[in-house]
Design a protein around this motif. Structure first.
Motif, PDB file in Angstrom:
ATOM      1  N   THR A 123       0.853  -1.185   0.000  1.00 18.54           N
ATOM      2  CA  THR A 123       0.000   0.000   0.000  1.00 18.54           C
ATOM      3  C   THR A 123       0.885   1.229   0.000  1.00 18.54           C
ATOM      4  O   THR A 123       2.014   1.190   0.497  1.00 18.54           O
ATOM      5  CB  THR A 123      -0.943   0.012   1.219  1.00 18.54           C
ATOM      6  N   SER A 124       0.414   2.305  -0.594  1.00 22.08           N
ATOM      7  CA  SER A 124       1.191   3.543  -0.647  1.00 22.08           C
ATOM      8  C   SER A 124       0.457   4.640   0.118  1.00 22.08           C
ATOM      9  O   SER A 124      -0.758   4.560   0.336  1.00 22.08           O
ATOM     10  CB  SER A 124       1.436   3.969  -2.097  1.00 22.08           C
ATOM     11  N   LEU A 125       1.208   5.631   0.530  1.00 23.55           N
ATOM     12  CA  LEU A 125       0.650   6.750   1.289  1.00 23.55           C
ATOM     13  C   LEU A 125       0.370   7.900   0.343  1.00 23.55           C
ATOM     14  O   LEU A 125       1.268   8.376  -0.357  1.00 23.55           O
ATOM     15  CB  LEU A 125       1.629   7.188   2.379  1.00 23.55           C
ATOM     16  N   TYR A 180       8.389   7.473  -8.815  1.00 25.32           N
ATOM     17  CA  TYR A 180       7.524   8.149  -7.846  1.00 25.32           C
ATOM     18  C   TYR A 180       7.749   7.617  -6.429  1.00 25.32           C
ATOM     19  O   TYR A 180       7.339   8.241  -5.457  1.00 25.32           O
ATOM     20  CB  TYR A 180       6.048   7.961  -8.212  1.00 25.32           C
ATOM     21  N   ILE A 181       8.343   6.460  -6.314  1.00 30.59           N
ATOM     22  CA  ILE A 181       8.543   5.824  -5.011  1.00 30.59           C
ATOM     23  C   ILE A 181       9.829   6.359  -4.402  1.00 30.59           C
ATOM     24  O   ILE A 181      10.916   6.181  -4.947  1.00 30.59           O
ATOM     25  CB  ILE A 181       8.618   4.287  -5.162  1.00 30.59           C
ATOM     26  N   THR A 182       9.709   7.035  -3.276  1.00 26.92           N
ATOM     27  CA  THR A 182      10.877   7.635  -2.630  1.00 26.92           C
ATOM     28  C   THR A 182      11.408   6.776  -1.486  1.00 26.92           C
ATOM     29  O   THR A 182      12.584   6.825  -1.173  1.00 26.92           O
ATOM     30  CB  THR A 182      10.521   9.024  -2.068  1.00 26.92           C
ATOM     31  N   HIS A 183      10.528   6.010  -0.839  1.00 25.52           N
ATOM     32  CA  HIS A 183      10.943   5.172   0.285  1.00 25.52           C
ATOM     33  C   HIS A 183      10.150   3.865   0.260  1.00 25.52           C
ATOM     34  O   HIS A 183       8.966   3.853  -0.111  1.00 25.52           O
ATOM     35  CB  HIS A 183      10.685   5.855   1.634  1.00 25.52           C
ATOM     36  N   ASN A 195       4.300   5.442  10.750  1.00 22.93           N
ATOM     37  CA  ASN A 195       4.353   6.818  11.247  1.00 22.93           C
ATOM     38  C   ASN A 195       5.538   7.579  10.666  1.00 22.93           C
ATOM     39  O   ASN A 195       5.472   8.788  10.465  1.00 22.93           O
ATOM     40  CB  ASN A 195       4.419   6.819  12.779  1.00 22.93           C
ATOM     41  N   LYS A 196       6.627   6.868  10.376  1.00 17.96           N
ATOM     42  CA  LYS A 196       7.767   7.501   9.723  1.00 17.96           C
ATOM     43  C   LYS A 196       7.371   7.984   8.334  1.00 17.96           C
ATOM     44  O   LYS A 196       7.781   9.058   7.891  1.00 17.96           O
ATOM     45  CB  LYS A 196       8.928   6.514   9.635  1.00 17.96           C
ATOM     46  N   ALA A 197       6.533   7.176   7.644  1.00 19.41           N
ATOM     47  CA  ALA A 197       6.062   7.579   6.313  1.00 19.41           C
ATOM     48  C   ALA A 197       5.245   8.867   6.400  1.00 19.41           C
ATOM     49  O   ALA A 197       5.402   9.773   5.568  1.00 19.41           O
ATOM     50  CB  ALA A 197       5.226   6.460   5.697  1.00 19.41           C
ATOM     51  N   PHE A 198       4.374   8.989   7.404  1.00 23.99           N
ATOM     52  CA  PHE A 198       3.588  10.210   7.580  1.00 23.99           C
ATOM     53  C   PHE A 198       4.508  11.401   7.852  1.00 23.99           C
ATOM     54  O   PHE A 198       4.289  12.491   7.327  1.00 23.99           O
ATOM     55  CB  PHE A 198       2.587  10.029   8.721  1.00 23.99           C
ATOM     56  N   ASN A 199       5.528  11.197   8.672  1.00 24.11           N
ATOM     57  CA  ASN A 199       6.452  12.288   8.979  1.00 24.11           C
ATOM     58  C   ASN A 199       7.207  12.737   7.731  1.00 24.11           C
ATOM     59  O   ASN A 199       7.408  13.934   7.505  1.00 24.11           O
ATOM     60  CB  ASN A 199       7.441  11.851  10.058  1.00 24.11           C
ATOM     61  N   LYS A 227       9.896  16.999   1.827  1.00 22.40           N
ATOM     62  CA  LYS A 227      11.166  16.913   1.103  1.00 22.40           C
ATOM     63  C   LYS A 227      11.897  15.678   1.595  1.00 22.40           C
ATOM     64  O   LYS A 227      11.608  15.141   2.661  1.00 22.40           O
ATOM     65  CB  LYS A 227      12.024  18.156   1.331  1.00 22.40           C
ATOM     66  N   TYR A 228      12.867  15.254   0.839  1.00 26.36           N
ATOM     67  CA  TYR A 228      13.584  14.038   1.143  1.00 26.36           C
ATOM     68  C   TYR A 228      15.063  14.383   1.208  1.00 26.36           C
ATOM     69  O   TYR A 228      15.749  14.500   0.201  1.00 26.36           O
ATOM     70  CB  TYR A 228      13.282  12.965   0.085  1.00 26.36           C
TER      71      TYR A 228
END
Length: 556
Positions: free
Chosen positions: A43-45, A280-283, A291-295, A301-302
């Motif tokens: 699943t993606s955010l 498009y996938i950064t992580h 929760n890290k994904a939400f942060n 920015k990455y």
């Protein structure tokens, strides 16, 4: 055929707006007529998940709506469906619960769960060759953008396209427009670095606002297509004369696609390398790190952090990164890069060399802001303390209409403060090597908020303890101690060879320090917390007991 039963699985449950998601054991009801149960593989955010998590009022809830999984061992892509107020459209009930308490759906998908129940019309059968961890983006964002450009706007060869916002949706519109032969693709975003990826953006305009505009005007004769979900204001108005004179505004919810027949064709285009998704996938994160994904998405920015013992070593690492990124079509942003030189002691070697990316000299700063925390070059936390207090006041002012309303019960105000304001102040405090002056500063800020909520000032000569009892809020300094000890317990229970334990056990290199008192360390603060509370390091092994011993209860 056996009758489907209730099953239990792990899911990330949001218990309140803006609160960290909690991995819970949830019960998933059996599917009703015209529904199927899906095992979620990937699943993606999406930004819509973040906006709903921050602003919606329906909780507890399981978010997530871009997913791929398996049904009857067959690869399946899940697309968003219809739900109202967190309930399934067919029977106005939810399919999730925790210990008998209902947990609401999101977009009739709720993919932040190991298993979910969706309408059969929302499930699309896929080719077994499709990589599920990538094509889940076609559930919403990427497919929405391709459809908006190809089906709704029908971008033509030689046309000019302007895109406001260069997230996944905006960059996908750029890709679709490029494939249609658009001559100019102009991106507008407050982060120009986003357009440095090769998605077809020909030029960029830096947004001079914080990423949002109260009003925008389209003064030509073109077509405007609206995508995405507004955070707060759902209504819009337009002058009738503009529409009468030829202006066109189109919405694009299902993007002109027929999911059952059209989405498999997009998957085929991806497998044939006609469209790209991978970039498009950064992580890629495990489910427990949601929760890290939400942060990461909130930061917008990455960042890459490089460490070096000297400026010369840092230059070598920068050059290695630059070459690696440019080989894959990316580019280190010259305008956003900066470096900080730590000054933890006064006896350090001074270098005259500059830190550069190619020929561009990187500016030196005295502090970094990373994932909501401020890091200073002298190792102090004064900047972070002030930043957290300001973040708390920002949350407080947003809710001042409730917190300052004399008609709202004072206990309800206290609950609102504990839920929305205090967590903003406490964010990151578990790692602070805190001093008395910092505790005093945070405590004073909290008392100002609580007295203001009660409609009292210091001139009323009411003791702080009485104010706290009235609103039901424990001293924030004691909650900071609880946070530190909870994090200490978490670190101590980790395996000895884990990264966080190895860093914690590192011994500082023996150097000659300068004059003055040694800097306070987190180890000293933890040792003092354990002594004051009569705790022992060995107690942390029993997690339940440890949480009970360190818990600071709010007055009832």
């Amino acid at each position: 055929m056996s009758t489907p039963q209730v099953i239990t699985c792990k899911a990330a449950v949001a218990w309140g707006a803006g609160e960290a998601l909690v991995i819970e054991e949830v019960e998933v009801s059996p599917p009703q007529p015209m529904e199927i149960r899906i095992k979620v593989v990937s699943t993606s955010l999406c930004r819509s998940d973040l906006s709903a998590w921050e602003s919606h009022a329906i909780f507890p809830r399981i978010f997530g709506h871009e997913a791929s999984g398996a049904h009857l061992e067959k690869a399946t892509l899940v697309v968003l469906g219809l739900e109202r107020m967190g309930l399934m459209h067919s029977d106005q009930k939810t399919r999730f619960s925790v210990k008998g308490e209902p947990v609401y759906d999101y977009c009739a998908v709720s993919s932040f769960s190991e298993y979910t129940v969706v309408h059969s019309g929302c499930a699309v059968k896929l080719s077994p060759l499709a990589p599920l961890e990538k094509i889940c983006l076609l559930s919403c964002g990427v497919a929405a953008s391709l459809g908006a450009a190809w089906n709704v706007a029908d971008v033509s060869t030689g046309s000019t396209v302007v895109i406001f916002g260069l997230g996944t949706v905006g960059l996908s519109v750029a890709q679709a427009s490029k494939l249609r032969g658009a001559s100019r693709i102009i991106g507008v975003d407050n982060n120009p670095q986003k357009c440095e990826n090769a998605f077809g953006v020909t030029e960029v305009i830096k947004c001079i606002t914080d990423g949002r505009a109260d009003f925008s005007f389209e003064c030509g004769w073109g077509l405007t297509v609206t995508l995405g979900v507004p955070k707060v204001k759902l209504e819009m108005s337009a002058r009738y004369g503009l529409l009468l004179m030829g202006r066109t505004l189109k919405g694009s919810l299902f993007w002109g696609w027929k999911p059952k027949s059209d989405l498999p064709s997009l998957v085929k285009k991806y497998l044939n390398k006609e469209i790209q998704i991978d970039d498009y996938i950064t992580h890629n994160l495990p489910f427990d790190d949601i929760n890290k994904a939400f942060n990461l998405m909130k930061e917008g920015k990455y960042d890459i952090i490089l460490l070096g013992e000297s400026r010369e070593e840092l230059n070598e690492r920068l050059e290695t990164w630059r070459r690696a990124l440019e080989t894959h079509g990316f580019r280190l942003s010259r305008s956003k890069s900066e470096y900080m030189e730590c000054k933890f002691n006064k006896r350090r070697r001074v270098s005259n060399s500059e830190v550069k990316i190619g020929d561009h000299i990187i500016p030196q700063v005295t502090r970094f802001k990373y994932l909501g925390s401020v890091i200073q070059d002298d190792g102090e936390i004064d900047g972070d303390v002030n930043h957290r207090i300001q973040a708390g006041w920002m949350k407080w002012r947003k809710a001042s209409g409730v917190l300052c309303d004399a008609k709202v019960p004072i206990k309800l105000k206290g609950k609102f403060y504990r839920t929305a304001v205090r967590p903003a102040i406490l964010y990151g405090t578990e790692c602070w090597a805190v001093k008395s002056q910092h505790e005093n500063k945070v405590g004073v800020a909290e008392m100002r908020m609580l007295r203001w909520m009660c409609g009292k000032t210091r001139q009323d000569k009411i003791r702080n303890e009485a104010i706290r009892e009235r609103v039901g809020v424990a001293p924030i300094v004691e909650k900071m101690v609880e946070n530190r000890l909870r994090w200490f317990g978490h670190v101590e229970r980790r395996p000895v060879d884990s990264v966080v334990r190895r860093v914690d056990q590192m011994e500082r290199r023996q150097t000659i320090r300068g004059r003055g008192r040694p800097k306070k360390t987190i180890r000293e603060v933890i040792k003092k917390d354990l002594e004051i509370n009569g705790l022992d390091r060995s107690m942390v092994l029993d997690r339940t007991l440890w949480r009970k011993l360190i818990h600071v209860a709010d007055p009832t």
